[in-house]
Design a protein around this motif. Structure first.
Motif, short mmCIF file in Angstrom:
data_model
loop_
_atom_site.label_atom_id
_atom_site.label_comp_id
_atom_site.label_asym_id
_atom_site.label_seq_id
_atom_site.Cartn_x
_atom_site.Cartn_y
_atom_site.Cartn_z
N ALA A 54 0.61 -1.40 0.58
CA ALA A 54 -0.18 -0.32 0.19
C ALA A 54 0.96 1.31 0.18
O ALA A 54 1.90 1.27 0.37
CB ALA A 54 -0.94 -0.11 1.00
N PRO A 55 0.48 2.10 -0.38
CA PRO A 55 1.39 3.60 -0.31
C PRO A 55 1.84 3.89 0.89
O PRO A 55 2.27 5.30 1.12
CB PRO A 55 -0.05 5.14 -1.16
CG PRO A 55 -0.89 4.12 -1.72
CD PRO A 55 -0.91 2.45 -1.15
N GLU A 56 1.20 3.55 2.06
CA GLU A 56 1.40 3.53 3.33
C GLU A 56 2.25 2.97 3.78
O GLU A 56 2.82 2.94 4.67
CB GLU A 56 0.27 3.99 4.23
CG GLU A 56 -0.79 4.34 3.77
CD GLU A 56 -1.57 4.59 3.13
OE1 GLU A 56 -2.23 2.69 2.50
OE2 GLU A 56 -2.72 5.32 2.15
N GLY A 57 2.73 2.12 3.20
CA GLY A 57 3.86 0.55 3.28
C GLY A 57 3.67 -0.54 3.57
O GLY A 57 2.60 -1.08 2.65
N MET A 58 3.87 -1.51 4.17
CA MET A 58 3.50 -2.83 3.49
C MET A 58 2.91 -3.90 4.87
O MET A 58 4.00 -2.79 5.67
CB MET A 58 4.73 -3.58 3.35
CG MET A 58 4.67 -4.91 2.59
SD MET A 58 6.13 -5.43 1.19
CE MET A 58 6.41 -6.64 2.87
N PHE A 59 1.85 -4.00 4.81
CA PHE A 59 1.10 -5.03 6.02
C PHE A 59 1.32 -6.68 5.68
O PHE A 59 1.20 -6.60 3.78
CB PHE A 59 0.59 -4.49 6.64
CG PHE A 59 -0.63 -4.90 6.35
CD1 PHE A 59 -1.32 -5.56 6.22
CD2 PHE A 59 -1.18 -3.47 5.52
CE1 PHE A 59 -3.03 -5.93 5.24
CE2 PHE A 59 -2.69 -3.04 4.68
CZ PHE A 59 -3.54 -4.42 4.92
N PHE A 60 1.86 -7.76 6.66
CA PHE A 60 1.19 -9.29 6.41
C PHE A 60 0.35 -9.13 7.19
O PHE A 60 -0.26 -9.16 7.81
CB PHE A 60 2.53 -10.03 6.82
CG PHE A 60 3.54 -9.33 5.92
CD1 PHE A 60 3.97 -9.98 4.84
CD2 PHE A 60 4.16 -8.08 6.66
CE1 PHE A 60 5.18 -9.52 4.57
CE2 PHE A 60 5.49 -8.00 5.71
CZ PHE A 60 6.18 -8.87 4.97
N ASN A 61 -0.69 -10.09 6.71
CA ASN A 61 -1.40 -10.90 6.60
C ASN A 61 -2.47 -12.43 6.87
O ASN A 61 -1.98 -12.69 5.92
CB ASN A 61 -3.46 -9.70 6.33
CG ASN A 61 -4.25 -9.63 6.98
OD1 ASN A 61 -4.60 -10.42 8.04
ND2 ASN A 61 -5.27 -9.41 7.04
N SER A 62 -2.11 -13.21 7.65
CA SER A 62 -2.67 -14.18 7.57
C SER A 62 -4.20 -14.94 7.54
O SER A 62 -5.38 -14.06 7.84
CB SER A 62 -2.09 -15.33 8.32
OG SER A 62 -2.69 -15.17 9.65
N MET A 63 -4.61 -15.37 7.21
CA MET A 63 -5.90 -16.42 6.64
C MET A 63 -7.09 -15.48 6.06
O MET A 63 -8.01 -14.99 7.09
CB MET A 63 -6.65 -16.85 8.51
CG MET A 63 -5.67 -18.17 8.91
SD MET A 63 -6.01 -19.45 7.94
CE MET A 63 -8.01 -18.95 8.17
N VAL A 64 -6.43 -14.73 4.78
CA VAL A 64 -7.60 -13.60 4.82
C VAL A 64 -8.17 -14.88 3.34
O VAL A 64 -8.33 -15.36 2.57
CB VAL A 64 -6.78 -13.04 3.15
CG1 VAL A 64 -7.52 -11.89 2.88
CG2 VAL A 64 -5.83 -11.75 4.38
N LEU A 65 -9.34 -14.62 3.61
CA LEU A 65 -10.65 -14.94 2.70
C LEU A 65 -10.68 -14.20 1.04
O LEU A 65 -10.87 -13.18 1.27
CB LEU A 65 -11.95 -14.54 3.32
CG LEU A 65 -13.37 -15.52 2.83
CD1 LEU A 65 -13.33 -17.18 2.87
CD2 LEU A 65 -14.37 -14.90 3.15
#
Length: 84
Positions: A54-65
Protein backbone atom coordinates in the motif's frame (compact mmCIF):
# COMPACT_ATOMS: atom_id res chain seq x y z
CA UNK A 1 -7.95 -21.12 -9.72
CA UNK A 2 -6.06 -22.07 -6.57
CA UNK A 3 -3.71 -19.48 -5.03
CA UNK A 4 -0.02 -20.39 -4.88
CA UNK A 5 2.87 -18.72 -3.07
CA UNK A 6 4.30 -15.82 -5.06
CA UNK A 7 1.17 -15.03 -7.11
CA UNK A 8 -0.11 -11.47 -7.29
CA UNK A 9 -3.69 -10.87 -6.09
CA UNK A 10 -5.78 -7.87 -5.04
CA UNK A 11 -6.40 -7.21 -1.35
CA UNK A 12 -9.42 -4.98 -0.57
CA UNK A 13 -8.70 -2.44 2.16
CA UNK A 14 -11.33 -1.86 4.83
CA UNK A 15 -11.62 1.91 4.50
CA UNK A 16 -12.70 3.96 7.51
CA UNK A 17 -16.16 4.05 9.13
CA UNK A 18 -16.47 7.80 8.56
CA UNK A 19 -15.57 7.51 4.90
CA UNK A 20 -12.33 9.51 5.12
CA UNK A 21 -10.67 6.60 3.31
CA UNK A 22 -12.69 4.43 0.95
CA UNK A 23 -12.25 0.70 0.55
CA UNK A 24 -9.99 0.01 -2.44
CA UNK A 25 -7.88 -2.67 -4.08
CA UNK A 26 -4.20 -2.96 -3.22
CA UNK A 27 -1.59 -5.23 -4.75
CA UNK A 28 -0.68 -8.23 -2.62
CA UNK A 29 1.62 -11.22 -2.89
CA UNK A 30 0.48 -14.63 -1.67
CA UNK A 31 2.84 -15.73 1.13
CA UNK A 32 1.02 -18.83 2.43
CA UNK A 33 -1.74 -21.22 1.37
CA UNK A 34 -3.63 -24.25 2.60
CA UNK A 35 -4.50 -23.45 6.23
CA UNK A 36 -5.32 -26.28 8.59
CA UNK A 37 -8.82 -27.51 7.60
CA UNK A 38 -9.92 -27.08 11.22
CA UNK A 39 -9.27 -23.32 10.88
CA UNK A 40 -11.61 -22.90 7.86
CA UNK A 41 -15.08 -21.83 9.09
CA UNK A 42 -17.02 -23.05 6.03
CA UNK A 43 -16.06 -25.90 3.67
CA UNK A 44 -14.98 -24.64 0.28
CA UNK A 45 -13.75 -21.25 1.49
CA UNK A 46 -10.28 -20.28 0.25
CA UNK A 47 -7.83 -18.43 2.49
CA UNK A 48 -4.33 -17.14 1.83
CA UNK A 49 -1.59 -15.34 3.73
CA UNK A 50 -0.75 -12.02 2.05
CA UNK A 51 1.95 -9.36 1.96
CA UNK A 52 -0.08 -6.26 1.06
CA UNK A 53 1.62 -3.37 -0.74
CA UNK A 54 0.00 0.00 0.00
CA UNK A 55 1.16 3.62 -0.42
CA UNK A 56 1.36 3.89 3.39
CA UNK A 57 3.62 0.84 3.66
CA UNK A 58 3.55 -2.91 3.55
CA UNK A 59 1.70 -5.17 5.95
CA UNK A 60 1.25 -8.90 6.41
CA UNK A 61 -2.00 -10.71 7.03
CA UNK A 62 -2.74 -14.40 7.49
CA UNK A 63 -5.99 -16.26 6.79
CA UNK A 64 -7.46 -13.69 4.36
CA UNK A 65 -10.70 -14.93 2.80
CA UNK A 66 -11.13 -14.97 -0.99
CA UNK A 67 -14.18 -13.00 -2.22
CA UNK A 68 -14.63 -12.94 -5.99
CA UNK A 69 -18.20 -11.59 -5.83
CA UNK A 70 -18.63 -8.61 -3.53
CA UNK A 71 -14.95 -7.70 -2.94
CA UNK A 72 -15.70 -6.90 0.69
CA UNK A 73 -13.10 -5.07 2.78
CA UNK A 74 -10.49 -7.38 4.29
CA UNK A 75 -10.72 -10.00 1.53
CA UNK A 76 -8.70 -10.85 -1.58
CA UNK A 77 -9.60 -11.65 -5.19
CA UNK A 78 -7.89 -12.32 -8.50
CA UNK A 79 -7.07 -9.15 -10.50
CA UNK A 80 -9.67 -8.19 -13.06
CA UNK A 81 -8.73 -8.60 -16.71
CA UNK A 82 -8.62 -5.44 -18.79
CA UNK A 83 -10.09 -5.50 -22.31
CA UNK A 84 -7.70 -4.83 -25.18
Amino acid sequence: MKPTVGRIVHYVSHGTPGGEYVSQCRAAIVTATDPDPEDVPEPGQVFAGLAVLAPEGMFFNSMVLQDEDSHAGGTWHWPEREGS
